[in-house]
Design a protein around this motif. Sequence first.
Motif, PDB file in Angstrom:
ATOM      1  N   VAL A 103     -17.132  17.450  25.652  1.00  0.00           N
ATOM      2  CA  VAL A 103     -15.962  16.478  26.004  1.00  0.00           C
ATOM      3  C   VAL A 103     -16.314  15.434  25.057  1.00  0.00           C
ATOM      4  CG1 VAL A 103     -15.835  14.744  27.793  1.00  0.00           C
ATOM      5  CG2 VAL A 103     -15.835  17.004  28.501  1.00  0.00           C
ATOM      6  N   GLN A 104     -17.736  15.116  24.669  1.00  0.00           N
ATOM      7  CA  GLN A 104     -17.864  14.030  23.838  1.00  0.00           C
ATOM      8  C   GLN A 104     -17.081  14.282  22.444  1.00  0.00           C
ATOM      9  OE1 GLN A 104     -22.084  12.863  23.928  1.00  0.00           O
ATOM     10  NE2 GLN A 104     -21.894  12.148  26.024  1.00  0.00           N
ATOM     11  N   ALA A 105     -17.611  15.508  22.114  1.00  0.00           N
ATOM     12  CA  ALA A 105     -17.032  15.899  20.707  1.00  0.00           C
ATOM     13  C   ALA A 105     -15.511  15.801  20.654  1.00  0.00           C
ATOM     14  CB  ALA A 105     -17.587  17.361  20.267  1.00  0.00           C
ATOM     15  N   LEU A 106     -15.041  16.445  21.564  1.00  0.00           N
ATOM     16  CA  LEU A 106     -13.480  16.564  21.575  1.00  0.00           C
ATOM     17  C   LEU A 106     -12.950  15.082  21.786  1.00  0.00           C
ATOM     18  CD1 LEU A 106     -11.408  18.301  21.124  1.00  0.00           C
ATOM     19  CD2 LEU A 106     -11.027  18.640  23.657  1.00  0.00           C
ATOM     20  N   ASN A 107     -13.424  14.350  22.619  1.00  0.00           N
ATOM     21  CA  ASN A 107     -12.806  12.860  22.814  1.00  0.00           C
ATOM     22  C   ASN A 107     -12.949  12.248  21.353  1.00  0.00           C
ATOM     23  OD1 ASN A 107     -12.031  13.464  25.562  1.00  0.00           O
ATOM     24  ND2 ASN A 107     -13.801  12.344  26.439  1.00  0.00           N
ATOM     25  N   HIS A 108     -13.898  12.392  20.894  1.00  0.00           N
ATOM     26  CA  HIS A 108     -14.365  11.611  19.597  1.00  0.00           C
ATOM     27  C   HIS A 108     -13.169  11.826  18.441  1.00  0.00           C
ATOM     28  CE1 HIS A 108     -16.317   9.854  16.062  1.00  0.00           C
ATOM     29  NE2 HIS A 108     -16.079  11.049  15.443  1.00  0.00           N
ATOM     30  N   HIS A 109     -12.958  13.328  18.355  1.00  0.00           N
ATOM     31  CA  HIS A 109     -11.978  13.638  17.485  1.00  0.00           C
ATOM     32  C   HIS A 109     -10.815  13.393  17.763  1.00  0.00           C
ATOM     33  CE1 HIS A 109      -9.510  16.332  15.000  1.00  0.00           C
ATOM     34  NE2 HIS A 109      -8.818  16.920  16.298  1.00  0.00           N
TER      35      HIS A 109
END
Length: 167
Positions: A103-109
């Motif tokens: 979730v963190q990786a995708l939300n950042h992207h």
Amino acid sequence: MATDVVELILADHRRFEELFRSLRDRESDRSTVLAELAALLVAHAEAEEAEVYPALKRYKEVDNHEVDHGAEEHAEGHQALLALMEVGDTLSEEWESRLEELVQALNHHVDEEERTILNDARQQVPDARRDELGRLFAEIRQDRLDDNCGDIAYVRKIAAATEDRID
């Protein structure tokens, strides 16, 4: 149906958010939701990298560094997706932890892509070209979905192939 590539990408981003909400719900069928997320995430990234990103790099007003960085973040997302898919127990603490990493990786992207690449595309790329890119994006995305691109064996393959992109 919208054909503007920016709108199509944004629609996928909103779907990712919906799927994350379902994945966080311990009462949902997490395995089924994860399978849908995996397929959509891989198809989306591959369609962007096949047609959208190369096309946008041809516009001098679109930041090439951000486009390249977007591809690096796709690789990070594939790694995080694979880590989650490899955890068997969807009710375990490890699964919860891996989900939050994804979730963190995708939300950042998504946040960066929307603020930079997609805003640049909306402002600098003519409507007709955005529509053409949207049709190509949708076609490739659907082809990848039809090929079962969310299968764990395929996710392993692309995660291994993109390891060198991660900073």
